[in-house]
Design a protein around this motif. Sequence first.
Motif, PDB file in Angstrom:
ATOM      1  N   PHE A  72       7.557  -5.138  10.440  1.00  0.00           N
ATOM      2  CA  PHE A  72       6.634  -5.608   9.468  1.00  0.00           C
ATOM      3  C   PHE A  72       6.201  -4.402   8.693  1.00  0.00           C
ATOM      4  O   PHE A  72       5.720  -3.396   9.403  1.00  0.00           O
ATOM      5  N   CYS A  73       5.812  -4.758   7.422  1.00  0.00           N
ATOM      6  CA  CYS A  73       4.562  -3.812   7.011  1.00  0.00           C
ATOM      7  C   CYS A  73       3.518  -4.679   6.785  1.00  0.00           C
ATOM      8  O   CYS A  73       3.271  -5.380   5.954  1.00  0.00           O
ATOM      9  N   TRP A  74       2.479  -4.013   7.776  1.00  0.00           N
ATOM     10  CA  TRP A  74       1.297  -4.834   7.617  1.00  0.00           C
ATOM     11  C   TRP A  74       0.275  -4.613   6.555  1.00  0.00           C
ATOM     12  O   TRP A  74       0.633  -3.383   5.944  1.00  0.00           O
ATOM     13  N   ALA A  75      -0.502  -5.501   6.071  1.00  0.00           N
ATOM     14  CA  ALA A  75      -1.650  -5.200   5.094  1.00  0.00           C
ATOM     15  C   ALA A  75      -2.224  -4.145   5.067  1.00  0.00           C
ATOM     16  O   ALA A  75      -2.049  -3.509   3.694  1.00  0.00           O
ATOM     17  N   SER A  76      -2.611  -3.714   5.952  1.00  0.00           N
ATOM     18  CA  SER A  76      -3.310  -2.238   6.078  1.00  0.00           C
ATOM     19  C   SER A  76      -2.601  -1.297   5.628  1.00  0.00           C
ATOM     20  O   SER A  76      -2.731  -0.003   4.929  1.00  0.00           O
ATOM     21  N   GLY A  77      -1.278  -1.133   6.243  1.00  0.00           N
ATOM     22  CA  GLY A  77      -0.368  -0.103   6.097  1.00  0.00           C
ATOM     23  C   GLY A  77       0.008  -0.026   4.584  1.00  0.00           C
ATOM     24  O   GLY A  77       0.197   1.007   3.941  1.00  0.00           O
ATOM     25  N   GLN A  78       0.223  -1.224   4.007  1.00  0.00           N
ATOM     26  CA  GLN A  78       0.578  -1.231   2.589  1.00  0.00           C
ATOM     27  C   GLN A  78      -0.434  -0.850   1.681  1.00  0.00           C
ATOM     28  O   GLN A  78      -0.162  -0.019   0.510  1.00  0.00           O
ATOM     29  N   VAL A  79      -1.650  -1.155   1.770  1.00  0.00           N
ATOM     30  CA  VAL A  79      -2.869  -0.695   1.188  1.00  0.00           C
ATOM     31  C   VAL A  79      -2.800   0.767   1.356  1.00  0.00           C
ATOM     32  O   VAL A  79      -3.076   1.235   0.269  1.00  0.00           O
ATOM     33  N   LEU A  80      -2.851   1.363   2.538  1.00  0.00           N
ATOM     34  CA  LEU A  80      -3.244   2.817   2.712  1.00  0.00           C
ATOM     35  C   LEU A  80      -1.928   3.445   2.034  1.00  0.00           C
ATOM     36  O   LEU A  80      -2.182   4.718   1.213  1.00  0.00           O
ATOM     37  N   ALA A  81      -0.709   3.257   2.042  1.00  0.00           N
ATOM     38  CA  ALA A  81       0.325   3.711   1.502  1.00  0.00           C
ATOM     39  C   ALA A  81       0.183   3.911  -0.187  1.00  0.00           C
ATOM     40  O   ALA A  81       0.299   5.005  -0.833  1.00  0.00           O
ATOM     41  N   ARG A  82      -0.362   2.672  -0.509  1.00  0.00           N
ATOM     42  CA  ARG A  82      -0.550   2.655  -2.079  1.00  0.00           C
ATOM     43  C   ARG A  82      -1.709   3.468  -2.481  1.00  0.00           C
ATOM     44  O   ARG A  82      -1.592   4.245  -3.443  1.00  0.00           O
ATOM     45  N   GLU A  83      -2.683   3.465  -1.862  1.00  0.00           N
ATOM     46  CA  GLU A  83      -3.937   4.368  -1.997  1.00  0.00           C
ATOM     47  C   GLU A  83      -3.756   5.879  -2.016  1.00  0.00           C
ATOM     48  O   GLU A  83      -4.068   6.701  -2.834  1.00  0.00           O
ATOM     49  N   ALA A 150      -1.307  13.382  24.292  1.00  0.00           N
ATOM     50  CA  ALA A 150      -0.482  14.416  24.726  1.00  0.00           C
ATOM     51  C   ALA A 150      -0.251  15.437  23.561  1.00  0.00           C
ATOM     52  O   ALA A 150       0.067  16.523  23.513  1.00  0.00           O
ATOM     53  N   PHE A 151      -0.782  14.929  22.286  1.00  0.00           N
ATOM     54  CA  PHE A 151      -0.428  15.898  21.092  1.00  0.00           C
ATOM     55  C   PHE A 151      -1.650  16.829  20.893  1.00  0.00           C
ATOM     56  O   PHE A 151      -2.975  16.724  21.034  1.00  0.00           O
ATOM     57  N   ASP A 152      -1.465  18.294  21.116  1.00  0.00           N
ATOM     58  CA  ASP A 152      -2.363  19.411  21.324  1.00  0.00           C
ATOM     59  C   ASP A 152      -2.228  20.416  20.256  1.00  0.00           C
ATOM     60  O   ASP A 152      -2.034  21.628  20.265  1.00  0.00           O
ATOM     61  N   GLU A 153      -2.296  19.907  18.848  1.00  0.00           N
ATOM     62  CA  GLU A 153      -2.237  20.642  17.589  1.00  0.00           C
ATOM     63  C   GLU A 153      -3.564  20.260  16.844  1.00  0.00           C
ATOM     64  O   GLU A 153      -3.827  19.054  16.661  1.00  0.00           O
ATOM     65  N   ASP A 154      -3.892  21.277  15.806  1.00  0.00           N
ATOM     66  CA  ASP A 154      -4.871  20.933  15.147  1.00  0.00           C
ATOM     67  C   ASP A 154      -4.435  20.072  13.752  1.00  0.00           C
ATOM     68  O   ASP A 154      -3.374  20.115  13.513  1.00  0.00           O
ATOM     69  N   LEU A 155      -5.190  19.235  13.421  1.00  0.00           N
ATOM     70  CA  LEU A 155      -4.721  18.369  12.470  1.00  0.00           C
ATOM     71  C   LEU A 155      -5.843  18.053  11.462  1.00  0.00           C
ATOM     72  O   LEU A 155      -7.095  18.270  11.700  1.00  0.00           O
ATOM     73  N   ASP A 156      -5.368  18.347   9.976  1.00  0.00           N
ATOM     74  CA  ASP A 156      -6.522  18.197   8.975  1.00  0.00           C
ATOM     75  C   ASP A 156      -7.098  16.765   8.832  1.00  0.00           C
ATOM     76  O   ASP A 156      -8.066  16.634   8.605  1.00  0.00           O
ATOM     77  N   LEU A 157      -6.067  15.867   9.280  1.00  0.00           N
ATOM     78  CA  LEU A 157      -6.360  14.311   8.853  1.00  0.00           C
ATOM     79  C   LEU A 157      -5.557  13.412   9.598  1.00  0.00           C
ATOM     80  O   LEU A 157      -4.269  13.801   9.974  1.00  0.00           O
ATOM     81  N   LEU A 158      -6.117  12.455  10.391  1.00  0.00           N
ATOM     82  CA  LEU A 158      -5.366  11.465  10.980  1.00  0.00           C
ATOM     83  C   LEU A 158      -5.611  10.145  10.190  1.00  0.00           C
ATOM     84  O   LEU A 158      -6.696   9.843   9.874  1.00  0.00           O
ATOM     85  N   ILE A 159      -4.660   9.470  10.108  1.00  0.00           N
ATOM     86  CA  ILE A 159      -4.657   8.087   9.555  1.00  0.00           C
ATOM     87  C   ILE A 159      -4.161   6.969  10.339  1.00  0.00           C
ATOM     88  O   ILE A 159      -3.255   7.120  11.195  1.00  0.00           O
ATOM     89  N   ALA A 160      -4.911   6.090  10.361  1.00  0.00           N
ATOM     90  CA  ALA A 160      -4.490   4.802  11.454  1.00  0.00           C
ATOM     91  C   ALA A 160      -4.870   3.571  10.475  1.00  0.00           C
ATOM     92  O   ALA A 160      -5.934   3.192   9.979  1.00  0.00           O
ATOM     93  N   ALA A 161      -3.604   2.658  10.542  1.00  0.00           N
ATOM     94  CA  ALA A 161      -3.750   1.388   9.746  1.00  0.00           C
ATOM     95  C   ALA A 161      -3.311   0.171  10.699  1.00  0.00           C
ATOM     96  O   ALA A 161      -2.427   0.278  11.357  1.00  0.00           O
ATOM     97  N   ASP A 162      -4.359  -0.914  10.753  1.00  0.00           N
ATOM     98  CA  ASP A 162      -4.035  -1.885  11.731  1.00  0.00           C
ATOM     99  C   ASP A 162      -3.785  -1.593  12.919  1.00  0.00           C
ATOM    100  O   ASP A 162      -2.741  -2.090  13.947  1.00  0.00           O
TER     101      ASP A 162
END
Length: 226
Positions: A72-83, A150-162
């Motif tokens: 499923f593409c959940w509402a929050s994921g669709q909004v974030l992708a659009r934005e 377990a992810f040990d690398e620098d990230l500029d941005l983390l995005i999480a939806a739903d």
Amino acid sequence: MNTSSQPHHKEQDEQQLNQAISSMLDDARVSAQPLPQCPQISLWLVEPESMRRAFSQEEILRIQTYPAYWAFCWASGQVLAREILANPHWVAGKKVMDFGAGSGVVAIACVLAGAREVIACDIDPDALLSCAANARLNNVGYRLHPDLFAFDEDLDLLIAADVLYDRANLPLLEVFRQKAQQVIVADSRVKHFHFPPYVATGRSESCTVPDLDELDEFRWVNLYRA
């Protein structure tokens, strides 16, 4: 694992995802479906007809045991992708993780918007299959990773939806801040969201694809930044 280097095998992807979704319902099938709010992205999603019938008690238990979130593409994921597609400067040139990636919709949007590197992270192996298949469907490439801790690398941005559908997941908000310089969270479930330094930055109406006729309150997606 870099999905862009793999050959495009549409039939193979469809077969593999149909096999995975049969764990939820015997007659469930996926098809490539464009998203209403960002039609430049198509995803392998469950066929709506298989979700619009009465389920036996056994089927309800199977759905609860294996809900196949990635289909499923959940509402929050669709909004974030659009934005993201409308505001490419959010991700352009950045190293970005899409946490709880599910179908990979946000990861796909980040690549299309010019992110330098994108990681789709999900603990569910079938979700990672879906992310890989959807990358091929949209002719983009990103890395797959199974474990944020377990992810040990620098990230500029983390995005999480739903990902806050369960209050037990709320401590993740602090983990996100430890993992990345900036965080964007999209959520339609948490009432009275108050978790400084996260601040509300927008609110938008959307729906799940295929539409599950969810309560109106779950159709409103809030965006937060830290």
